[in-house]
Enzyme design. Sequence first.
Site, PDB file in Angstrom:
ATOM      1  N   ILE A 102       0.890  -1.162   0.000  1.00 28.11           N
ATOM      2  CA  ILE A 102       0.000   0.000   0.000  1.00 28.11           C
ATOM      3  C   ILE A 102       0.927   1.209   0.000  1.00 28.11           C
ATOM      4  O   ILE A 102       1.749   1.358   0.907  1.00 28.11           O
ATOM      5  CB  ILE A 102      -0.926  -0.036   1.227  1.00 28.11           C
ATOM      6  N   THR A 127      18.712   0.733 -16.924  1.00 27.95           N
ATOM      7  CA  THR A 127      17.964   1.963 -17.201  1.00 27.95           C
ATOM      8  C   THR A 127      18.683   3.130 -16.528  1.00 27.95           C
ATOM      9  O   THR A 127      19.196   2.994 -15.413  1.00 27.95           O
ATOM     10  CB  THR A 127      16.509   1.852 -16.695  1.00 27.95           C
ATOM     11  N   ASP A 140       9.490  -0.088 -13.195  1.00 33.33           N
ATOM     12  CA  ASP A 140       8.586  -1.246 -13.204  1.00 33.33           C
ATOM     13  C   ASP A 140       7.864  -1.336 -14.546  1.00 33.33           C
ATOM     14  O   ASP A 140       7.646  -2.427 -15.082  1.00 33.33           O
ATOM     15  CB  ASP A 140       7.541  -1.127 -12.077  1.00 33.33           C
ATOM     16  N   ARG A 169       2.623  11.121 -15.368  1.00 30.89           N
ATOM     17  CA  ARG A 169       1.387  11.075 -14.558  1.00 30.89           C
ATOM     18  C   ARG A 169       1.713  10.769 -13.107  1.00 30.89           C
ATOM     19  O   ARG A 169       2.742  10.186 -12.822  1.00 30.89           O
ATOM     20  CB  ARG A 169       0.494   9.937 -15.064  1.00 30.89           C
ATOM     21  N   SER A 193      -0.579   4.811 -13.227  1.00 31.58           N
ATOM     22  CA  SER A 193      -0.057   5.676 -14.292  1.00 31.58           C
ATOM     23  C   SER A 193       0.500   4.890 -15.484  1.00 31.58           C
ATOM     24  O   SER A 193       0.919   5.477 -16.479  1.00 31.58           O
ATOM     25  CB  SER A 193       1.027   6.597 -13.728  1.00 31.58           C
TER      26      SER A 193
HETATM   27  O1  RIB Z   1       8.920   0.984  -7.909  1.00 37.16           O
HETATM   28  C1  RIB Z   1       7.916   1.678  -7.216  1.00 37.16           C
HETATM   29  C2  RIB Z   1       7.405   0.861  -6.075  1.00 37.16           C
HETATM   30  O2  RIB Z   1       8.449   0.662  -5.152  1.00 37.16           O
HETATM   31  C3  RIB Z   1       6.296   1.515  -5.272  1.00 37.16           C
HETATM   32  O3  RIB Z   1       5.019   1.222  -5.780  1.00 37.16           O
HETATM   33  C4  RIB Z   1       6.545   1.013  -3.856  1.00 37.16           C
HETATM   34  O4  RIB Z   1       5.532   0.219  -3.354  1.00 37.16           O
HETATM   35  C5  RIB Z   1       7.881   0.303  -3.905  1.00 37.16           C
HETATM   36  O5  RIB Z   1       7.762  -1.066  -3.907  1.00 37.16           O
END
Ligand code: RIB
Length: 290
Positions: A11, A211, A243, A276, A282
């Site tokens: 969260i 990256t 990510d 965003r 996003s």
């Molecule tokens: O890479 C971003 C993420 O890193 C966030 O959503 C947070 O929860 C951490 O895990």
Amino acid sequence: MKILNFGSLNIDKVYAVEEIVKGGETIDSVSFSESVGGKGLNQSIAVAKAGGNIMYAGCVGKDGEILLQALKDNNVDTSLIKTVETASGQAIIQVDKHGQNCIILFHGANYEVDKAYIDEAMQDFAQGDILILQNEISNIDYIIEVAKAKQMKIYLNPSPINENLNKYNMQAIDGIFVNEHEGAYLADKEKVEDILDSLASKYPELEIILTFGDKGAYYRHKDINIFQPAYKVDAVDTTAAGDTFTGYFIALRQQGKSIEESLQKASKASSITVSRKGASISIPKIAEVD
Ligand code: RIB
């Protein structure tokens, strides 16, 4: 061929600030919001938004319904996720006026991943299936061992950097996604070229994706060397940019797209993500990227 992400669910408690707080300071925030995150969750949603089928394994607390719902809403298979007594993981995130962030993690349920659960969750995966890992859950060394024995293809995003990384059998990893800081830690080098050279000589079979923020991304695998410049955008929030890149690249490669096209679209998708606010929310769908 199946894709499994064995990862974190957090969260995210997000505070917009003028400047990221320094040691000894107390500062005001500009705004607060709560959203779903976790590198694993974000990467899985990116895979799904890029058109891939993905299954998720990991642990949430009883407060984790919002995390499960977000995955379901984005067509990620949640049937392997375990609900435990410990509260769900959390991330305390500051985002400054330039869109830069810093993150504090609370492991919570993410560290309830034990060997018995790993054996159970991975029982139906086999040779050629893809496994995506980050460094936000417990017993990753064991997950790697099980996946290697099954001859799965293993992608690792070794974030966040901590001492657990030293326990992982890096020779078992097929592909790695690092930013410049993670790359520098693993290679013990500073310059991008040196990082790539060092990782490539230590792990000759490894596919390396580095990256480098708003500069772009480097790909190195054996004699293949590619640089993908970043798309220029006004950054609002860089959370989940890496990510997005990871999820998109893996999904597109799995769909048979070339390395060049996968890098280009992963880069474009990340540039949309940083334009965003928020993490997984996003991440764009493939139609928008196209
Ligand atoms: O890479 C971003 C993420 O890193 C966030 O959503 C947070 O929860 C951490 O895990």
